[in-house]
Write a protein that holds these residues in place. Structure first.
Motif, PDB file in Angstrom:
ATOM      1  N   ALA A  24      -1.260   0.265  -0.706  1.00 47.24           N
ATOM      2  CA  ALA A  24      -0.106   1.177  -0.716  1.00 47.24           C
ATOM      3  C   ALA A  24      -0.532   2.596  -0.387  1.00 47.24           C
ATOM      4  O   ALA A  24       0.159   3.326   0.333  1.00 47.24           O
ATOM      5  CB  ALA A  24       0.569   1.126  -2.086  1.00 47.24           C
ATOM      6  N   ARG A  25      -1.677   2.984  -0.892  1.00 43.56           N
ATOM      7  CA  ARG A  25      -2.182   4.334  -0.617  1.00 43.56           C
ATOM      8  C   ARG A  25      -2.493   4.497   0.873  1.00 43.56           C
ATOM      9  O   ARG A  25      -2.150   5.509   1.485  1.00 43.56           O
ATOM     10  CB  ARG A  25      -3.442   4.583  -1.450  1.00 43.56           C
ATOM     11  N   ALA A  26      -3.142   3.492   1.461  1.00 44.94           N
ATOM     12  CA  ALA A  26      -3.490   3.559   2.880  1.00 44.94           C
ATOM     13  C   ALA A  26      -2.237   3.530   3.761  1.00 44.94           C
ATOM     14  O   ALA A  26      -2.116   4.301   4.719  1.00 44.94           O
ATOM     15  CB  ALA A  26      -4.423   2.411   3.244  1.00 44.94           C
ATOM     16  N   LEU A  27      -1.297   2.647   3.411  1.00 44.87           N
ATOM     17  CA  LEU A  27      -0.080   2.534   4.204  1.00 44.87           C
ATOM     18  C   LEU A  27       0.756   3.810   4.119  1.00 44.87           C
ATOM     19  O   LEU A  27       1.279   4.308   5.131  1.00 44.87           O
ATOM     20  CB  LEU A  27       0.741   1.334   3.734  1.00 44.87           C
ATOM     21  N   GLY A  28       0.867   4.352   2.907  1.00 49.29           N
ATOM     22  CA  GLY A  28       1.673   5.550   2.719  1.00 49.29           C
ATOM     23  C   GLY A  28       1.110   6.767   3.423  1.00 49.29           C
ATOM     24  O   GLY A  28       1.845   7.710   3.730  1.00 49.29           O
ATOM     25  N   SER A  29      -0.202   6.767   3.677  1.00 53.02           N
ATOM     26  CA  SER A  29      -0.835   7.912   4.336  1.00 53.02           C
ATOM     27  C   SER A  29      -1.089   7.659   5.823  1.00 53.02           C
ATOM     28  O   SER A  29      -1.806   8.412   6.474  1.00 53.02           O
ATOM     29  CB  SER A  29      -2.166   8.238   3.641  1.00 53.02           C
ATOM     30  N   TYR A  30      -0.488   6.582   6.353  1.00 51.75           N
ATOM     31  CA  TYR A  30      -0.680   6.244   7.768  1.00 51.75           C
ATOM     32  C   TYR A  30      -0.170   7.399   8.634  1.00 51.75           C
ATOM     33  O   TYR A  30       0.959   7.882   8.454  1.00 51.75           O
ATOM     34  CB  TYR A  30       0.081   4.953   8.087  1.00 51.75           C
ATOM     35  N   PRO A  31      -0.980   7.886   9.571  1.00 50.45           N
ATOM     36  CA  PRO A  31      -0.640   9.111  10.315  1.00 50.45           C
ATOM     37  C   PRO A  31       0.714   9.083  11.021  1.00 50.45           C
ATOM     38  O   PRO A  31       1.412  10.090  11.069  1.00 50.45           O
ATOM     39  CB  PRO A  31      -1.788   9.233  11.328  1.00 50.45           C
ATOM     40  N   HIS A  42       6.019   8.632   0.704  1.00 47.34           N
ATOM     41  CA  HIS A  42       5.188   9.591  -0.008  1.00 47.34           C
ATOM     42  C   HIS A  42       4.988   9.147  -1.458  1.00 47.34           C
ATOM     43  O   HIS A  42       3.884   9.236  -2.011  1.00 47.34           O
ATOM     44  CB  HIS A  42       5.847  10.984   0.048  1.00 47.34           C
ATOM     45  N   TRP A  43       6.056   8.664  -2.069  1.00 46.98           N
ATOM     46  CA  TRP A  43       5.964   8.171  -3.442  1.00 46.98           C
ATOM     47  C   TRP A  43       5.100   6.911  -3.504  1.00 46.98           C
ATOM     48  O   TRP A  43       4.324   6.729  -4.446  1.00 46.98           O
ATOM     49  CB  TRP A  43       7.361   7.870  -3.973  1.00 46.98           C
ATOM     50  N   MET A  44       5.206   6.042  -2.488  1.00 46.96           N
ATOM     51  CA  MET A  44       4.396   4.828  -2.451  1.00 46.96           C
ATOM     52  C   MET A  44       2.909   5.175  -2.386  1.00 46.96           C
ATOM     53  O   MET A  44       2.073   4.548  -3.030  1.00 46.96           O
ATOM     54  CB  MET A  44       4.783   3.961  -1.250  1.00 46.96           C
ATOM     55  N   GLN A  45       2.583   6.197  -1.594  1.00 46.21           N
ATOM     56  CA  GLN A  45       1.193   6.637  -1.505  1.00 46.21           C
ATOM     57  C   GLN A  45       0.693   7.119  -2.865  1.00 46.21           C
ATOM     58  O   GLN A  45      -0.427   6.800  -3.281  1.00 46.21           O
ATOM     59  CB  GLN A  45       1.056   7.758  -0.473  1.00 46.21           C
ATOM     60  N   GLY A 269       3.318   4.145 -20.378  1.00 44.82           N
ATOM     61  CA  GLY A 269       4.148   4.000 -19.189  1.00 44.82           C
ATOM     62  C   GLY A 269       4.662   5.339 -18.689  1.00 44.82           C
ATOM     63  O   GLY A 269       4.637   5.618 -17.482  1.00 44.82           O
ATOM     64  N   GLN A 270       5.114   6.175 -19.603  1.00 45.55           N
ATOM     65  CA  GLN A 270       5.613   7.493 -19.214  1.00 45.55           C
ATOM     66  C   GLN A 270       4.493   8.358 -18.656  1.00 45.55           C
ATOM     67  O   GLN A 270       4.689   9.120 -17.690  1.00 45.55           O
ATOM     68  CB  GLN A 270       6.250   8.183 -20.429  1.00 45.55           C
ATOM     69  N   ALA A 271       3.302   8.240 -19.243  1.00 43.00           N
ATOM     70  CA  ALA A 271       2.158   9.028 -18.762  1.00 43.00           C
ATOM     71  C   ALA A 271       1.824   8.684 -17.317  1.00 43.00           C
ATOM     72  O   ALA A 271       1.537   9.580 -16.506  1.00 43.00           O
ATOM     73  CB  ALA A 271       0.943   8.784 -19.654  1.00 43.00           C
ATOM     74  N   PHE A 272       1.893   7.398 -16.961  1.00 44.03           N
ATOM     75  CA  PHE A 272       1.585   6.998 -15.589  1.00 44.03           C
ATOM     76  C   PHE A 272       2.709   7.390 -14.624  1.00 44.03           C
ATOM     77  O   PHE A 272       2.443   7.785 -13.489  1.00 44.03           O
ATOM     78  CB  PHE A 272       1.295   5.494 -15.523  1.00 44.03           C
ATOM     79  N   MET A 273       3.948   7.294 -15.069  1.00 38.81           N
ATOM     80  CA  MET A 273       5.046   7.742 -14.212  1.00 38.81           C
ATOM     81  C   MET A 273       4.950   9.244 -13.938  1.00 38.81           C
ATOM     82  O   MET A 273       5.154   9.707 -12.808  1.00 38.81           O
ATOM     83  CB  MET A 273       6.388   7.415 -14.879  1.00 38.81           C
ATOM     84  N   ASP A 274       4.609  10.008 -14.966  1.00 38.09           N
ATOM     85  CA  ASP A 274       4.456  11.457 -14.796  1.00 38.09           C
ATOM     86  C   ASP A 274       3.302  11.772 -13.839  1.00 38.09           C
ATOM     87  O   ASP A 274       3.402  12.696 -13.024  1.00 38.09           O
ATOM     88  CB  ASP A 274       4.198  12.130 -16.145  1.00 38.09           C
ATOM     89  N   GLN A 275       2.225  10.985 -13.939  1.00 44.67           N
ATOM     90  CA  GLN A 275       1.083  11.230 -13.054  1.00 44.67           C
ATOM     91  C   GLN A 275       1.426  10.904 -11.608  1.00 44.67           C
ATOM     92  O   GLN A 275       1.012  11.620 -10.681  1.00 44.67           O
ATOM     93  CB  GLN A 275      -0.131  10.405 -13.508  1.00 44.67           C
ATOM     94  N   ILE A 276       2.190   9.831 -11.387  1.00 49.75           N
ATOM     95  CA  ILE A 276       2.616   9.496 -10.024  1.00 49.75           C
ATOM     96  C   ILE A 276       3.453  10.631  -9.445  1.00 49.75           C
ATOM     97  O   ILE A 276       3.284  11.023  -8.275  1.00 49.75           O
ATOM     98  CB  ILE A 276       3.410   8.172 -10.024  1.00 49.75           C
ATOM     99  N   THR A 277       4.324  11.196 -10.257  1.00 48.73           N
ATOM    100  CA  THR A 277       5.140  12.327  -9.808  1.00 48.73           C
ATOM    101  C   THR A 277       4.268  13.526  -9.461  1.00 48.73           C
ATOM    102  O   THR A 277       4.489  14.198  -8.447  1.00 48.73           O
ATOM    103  CB  THR A 277       6.148  12.716 -10.906  1.00 48.73           C
TER     104      THR A 277
END
Length: 424
Positions: A24-31, A42-45, A269-277
C-alpha cells in the motif's frame, strides 16, 4: 505438529500484514498518481507506512540506542555495551562508559522476562548510567534457542541470577523490576545460605508480585481462574521452521502482544488512527512519540513454555515465594536467611498489574533482617510503568533508591574479577 503449524500461521499473518502495508505504501507513492492527486491514495500510503512499520517491529529486537552520555564531568562519553557473562538463555551485559573513572555505585538491573526485551528498561538505564556502573540481564528470545540447550524455568532463571550476582560480587546493588522481583529475592536468599560473601549490599524490588494475593488484580484473577491444563492447551505452541529454536515449546510473543493490545483495544486503535492521520499530513517522524513508544511496545519475544507455566503455577497459583516455600534445584530457599542485605520495596499507588501490597509483602518474609535495613515507598498517582521509567521514577523514585543505596554501601572493596573484565 499442529502447534508448529499454528506458530507458523501466526507468523504468516504477521508477514502478510507487513507485506500489505509495504504494498500500500509503494502503490500510494507511485509517481504517476502525483499528476492527479487523490486524498484516498495519500491516505492509503499513510496507512501502509504505519502498518508496515508496526508489523515489522514485532520480530525485531530493539537496539539500546545509548551511544553516548554526558557525565557529571560535563563531557560526552561513548557508551559500549559489553557482554560480561554469556549464557544460552540470557547474558549479563555492562554499559561501559569509555574514558570515565569507574563509579562506586555498581548496579545490577534485573529486567523482566514477560514478553518484552530488556530494552524496555532503556530509559531506566539512561537515568542511572550518568553516575553509576550499570549492568543488566539481557534475556534471549526463546524462538532463537535450539532445543538442544534444554529447559529454562523459574528455577533456572533464579540460578542465572545467582551466577550473575556471584560474577559481580558483594559491592553490587540489585534493582529488580516487576516480574523478576520474587525470583531475585529467592536468588538473594539462595546466596545468603550457599555463598554469603557473594550477596549484594542492597536489593530494591520495584512493582513485583512477591505475594500476588495480597491485593488481587485482573492478572492474579486470571492466574486463579484458569487451570494449568487450559493454559497449556490455549497458550503454548512449538516454534516453527523459520527459527533456530524449531520445535521448542514456547509462549509466543505475538500471542502475548495480542493479550496486551486487547486489554486497551480502543486506546491502541485510536492511537494508530491518529498516527495514520499525522503521516498523511506530513506531521509524523521516525522518532515521534508514537513511534518511540510502539517501536518498543510491539517488539515482543517468546518465553519458554516451562518458564511461563512454572511462573503461573508456582508464583501466582501456589504462592511459593509468598509462603517462603520456594525450592531451587531440590533445595528449599529460606528468605529468612537474608540478614545483611538491605531491602527496599517500591510500589505505585495506581499500579493495576502489581498493586500496592504485593511487593511490600517481601519485608514480612525477611524475618532475619533488622528493621533498620528495611524500607518501602508507595509513589502517589503512579502506575506500573511510571515507577521505573516515567516521570515518577526520574523525579522521585530514582533519588530515593540512590539515597538508599548510598546509605547502605559501606566501604567498597576492589574486585579482581571486575578489573580483569575491564581489562578484557
Amino acid at each position: 505438529m499442529r502447534s508448529m503449524l499454528s506458530y507458523d500461521w501466526m507468523e504468516t499473518l504477521r508477514n502478510t500484514n507487513q507485506w500489505l502495508g509495504a504494498s500500500a505504501r509503494a502503490l500510494g507513492s507511485y509517481p504517476v498518481f502525483s499528476v492527479m492527486p487523490n486524498p484516498a491514495l495519500h491516505w492509503m500510503q499513510a496507512w501502509g507506512e504505519v502498518t508496515e512499520r508496526s508489523f515489522e517491529r514485532m520480530i525485531a529486537k530493539p537496539d539500546w540506542n545509548i551511544d553516548s552520555i554526558t557525565c557529571e564531568d560535563g563531557r560526552d562519553h561513548v557508551v559500549q555495551v559489553d557482554t560480561v557473562v554469556q549464557r544460552a538463555f540470557g547474558d549479563l551485559i555492562h554499559f561501559n562508559v569509555v574514558g570515565r573513572e569507574e563509579q562506586p555505585r555498581r548496579i545490577l538491573l534485573v529486567a523482566p522476562m514477560s514478553g518484552h526485551y530488556a530494552t524496555l528498561l532503556r530509559s531506566t538505564v539512561k537515568s542511572l548510567i550518568t553516575n553509576c556502573e550499570v549492568y543488566i540481564t539481557d534475556w534471549h528470545n526463546a524462538r532463537d534457542i535450539p532445543v538442544s540447550e534444554g529447559k529454562f524455568d523459574v528455577e533456572d532463571y533464579t540460578l542465572y541470577l545467582v551466577d550473575f550476582m556471584r560474577e559481580m560480587g558483594p559491592d553490587t546493588h540489585v534493582i529488580a523490576v516487576c516480574q523478576p522481583a520474587p525470583l531475585t529475592l529467592a536468588a538473594t536468599a539462595y546466596l545468603a545460605e550457599d555463598d554469603p560473601k557473594a550477596q549484594p549490599r542492597t536489593l530494591t524490588l520495584i512493582g513485583g508480585p512477591i505475594d500476588p494475593n495480597a491485593t488481587p488484580t485482573d492478572v492474579t484473577d486470571f492466574g486463579h481462574r484458569v487451570t494449568m491444563g487450559q493454559l497449556e492447551h490455549s497458550m503454548i505452541q512449538r516454534v516453527g521452521f523459520k527459527y533456530a529454536g524449531v520445535g521448542r515449546k514456547v509462549y509466543p510473543g505475538l500471542l502475548q502482544l495480542t493479550s496486551f493490545m486487547s486489554m486497551n483495544a480502543d486506546r491502541h486503535g485510536q492511537a494508530f488512527m491518529d498516527q495514520i492521520t499525522r503521516v498523511a499530513r506530513g506531521e509524523a517522524s521516525d522518532h515521534d512519540a508514537h513511534n518511540r513508544f510502539y517501536d518498543e511496545y510491539l517488539a515482543v519475544m517468546d518465553m519458554t513454555a516451562e518458564f511461563y507455566l512454572s511462573t503461573v503455577e508456582r508464583i501466582f497459583k501456589n504462592g511459593e515465594i509468598a509462603k517462603n516455600a520456594f525450592v531451587v534445584d531440590g533445595k528449599k530457599v529460606d528468605i529468612g536467611k537474608i540478614t545483611t542485605v538491605a531491602v527496599k520495596t517500591v510500589e505505585g499507588e495506581k499500579d493495576d498489574i502489581s498493586a500496592p501490597g504485593q511487593c511490600i509483602a517481601a519485608l514480612g518474609l525477611l524475618t532475619g533482617l533488622p528493621d533498620n535495613k528495611k524500607a518501602s515507598h508507595v509513589e502517589p498517582n503512579a502506575g506500573h510503568y511510571g515507577i521505573f521509567a516515567g516521570r515518577s521514577w526520574r523525579n522521585n523514585i530514582r533519588p530515593l533508591v540512590l539515597d538508599f543505596i548510598d546509605s547502605n554501601s559501606g566501604e567498597a572493596k576492589p574486585r579482581a574479577a571486575n578489573q580483569n573484565a575491564a581489562a578484557g
